[in-house]
Write an enzyme that holds these catalytic residues in place. Structure first.
Site, PDB file in Angstrom:
ATOM      1  N   GLY A 224       0.812  -1.206   0.000  1.00  0.00           N
ATOM      2  CA  GLY A 224       0.000   0.000   0.000  1.00  0.00           C
ATOM      3  C   GLY A 224       0.846   1.257   0.000  1.00  0.00           C
ATOM      4  O   GLY A 224       1.790   1.405  -0.795  1.00  0.00           O
ATOM      5  N   GLY A 227       4.744   1.222  -0.107  1.00  0.00           N
ATOM      6  CA  GLY A 227       5.509   0.822  -1.285  1.00  0.00           C
ATOM      7  C   GLY A 227       5.569  -0.679  -1.444  1.00  0.00           C
ATOM      8  O   GLY A 227       4.552  -1.357  -1.426  1.00  0.00           O
ATOM      9  N   GLY A 253      -2.640  -2.868  -7.155  1.00  0.00           N
ATOM     10  CA  GLY A 253      -1.844  -4.086  -7.105  1.00  0.00           C
ATOM     11  C   GLY A 253      -1.574  -4.649  -8.486  1.00  0.00           C
ATOM     12  O   GLY A 253      -0.449  -5.056  -8.803  1.00  0.00           O
ATOM     13  N   ASP A 254      -2.598  -4.651  -9.338  1.00  0.00           N
ATOM     14  CA  ASP A 254      -2.416  -5.113 -10.720  1.00  0.00           C
ATOM     15  C   ASP A 254      -1.471  -4.190 -11.480  1.00  0.00           C
ATOM     16  O   ASP A 254      -0.664  -4.646 -12.299  1.00  0.00           O
ATOM     17  CB  ASP A 254      -3.764  -5.171 -11.438  1.00  0.00           C
ATOM     18  CG  ASP A 254      -4.754  -6.102 -10.755  1.00  0.00           C
ATOM     19  OD1 ASP A 254      -4.320  -7.086 -10.132  1.00  0.00           O
ATOM     20  OD2 ASP A 254      -5.969  -5.830 -10.838  1.00  0.00           O
TER      21      ASP A 254
END
Length: 311
Positions: A224, A227, A253-254
């Site tokens: 998050g 990093g 995230g993707d």
């Protein structure tokens, strides 16, 4: 450097609703700021961002034979992703999520698994890996570890770089379910909660090292706003996030996975690739969905070069 990707697995249509303060009571209505759809999923979202970053991308997975699927394919196609490998299933709807985004950034979700639960290796055409430099498997838990391992091993034998991103929350049972895939995985791309849940470790670094012990070549973990953490045989390193005005973190995230993998394809070290991943996630966080705005590899690299990072 040329990068041709087979993005296999979970494809989802996200509907973002920005400005939700509460759920109206009864049948009351409420005005919101924005309602927007975007391609998502550990395969679909990563495929779209990789295409934005200059890779040639072919998607493989299952969607329903429905208008939701039509929309998802159109969004991927508009971003340059080849969707011919997405099979239509008439027995299930296209996987979809509704994400109400609160003013403070919280984003609870309603999700339908849909056709993603029906995808098997039999749905892949015989030539799926032809001409591919990279196989990215999103959601190995849907195939199961043995089938996922079979696919990843086939790719490895063909000289293809492999990566895996898990969708489900982490727990030891999930680790056992996908364990057969891990020795054939060059890059594992989980989030911090998944790593701790999968391994039961007390620290993220210990959890990442435990996953290396299962045969993974490198673990790049998103954290998050903190990093990323990168663990490989050479050691463990932290990579900071970038300071931006966040609109919504859905798909970050993707986006990190796509930026990281694009960095690897350009010959960068895992830590350097993670920095590009963090910059890509920061780009996506400034809008709604993986395809928000008009960014490309040059724009993301410019953000990374600016060095506006936070600890």
């Amino acid at each position: 450097m040329t990068m041709t990707v087979a993005a296999v697995g979970v494809h989802v249509l996200d509907t973002h609703v920005l400005g939700i303060e509460s759920i109206p009571s009864g049948s009351d209505g409420q005005l919101v700021e924005t309602i927007r759809m975007s391609a998502a999923g550990t395969a679909g979202g990563t495929a779209l961002v990789l295409s934005r970053l200059g890779a040639t991308v072919r998607s493989y997975g299952a969607v329903g034979d429905d208008p939701v699927g039509d929309t998802l394919l159109a969004l991927l196609g508009r971003a340059g992703v080849d969707t011919a490998g997405l099979v239509r299933k008439d027995s299930a709807q296209t996987s979809a999520s509704v994400l109400p985004v609160r003013p403070n950034g919280d984003r609870p979700a309603w999700h339908c698994i849909g056709a993603n639960g029906l995808f098997t290796l039999a749905d892949l055409p015989p030539d799926a890996l032809d001409g591919v430099t990279h196989l990215h498997l999103g959601g190995p838990e849907f195939l199961g570890g043995d089938a996922a391992g079979e696919l990843l091993a086939r790719a490895r034998a063909a000289g293809i770089t492999t990566s895996v991103d898990v969708l489900a929350p982490g727990d030891p049972d999930l680790l056992a379910w996908i364990a057969a895939a891990l020795p054939h995985t060059d890059y594992l791309l989980p989030n911090d909660e998944q790593v701790l849940g999968l391994t039961g470790a007390d620290s993220l670094a210990d959890g990442a090292r435990a996953l290396l012990d299962h045969g993974v070549g490198c673990v790049a973990v998103t954290q998050g706003a903190r990093g990323a953490l990168v663990a490989a045989a050479e050691g463990v390193a932290e990579v900071p996030a970038y300071s931006v005005d966040v609109v919504d973190t859905t798909g970050c995230g993707d986006a990190f996975s796509a930026g990281f993998l694009r960095g690897v394809s350009l010959g960068r070290s895992p830590v350097e690739a993670a920095a590009l991943g963090c910059a890509t996630a920061a780009q996506v966080a400034q809008g709604l969905g993986t395809d928000a705005g008009a960014y490309d590899l040059a724009a993301v690299e410019a953000l990374a070069a600016a060095g506006e990072s936070c600890a």
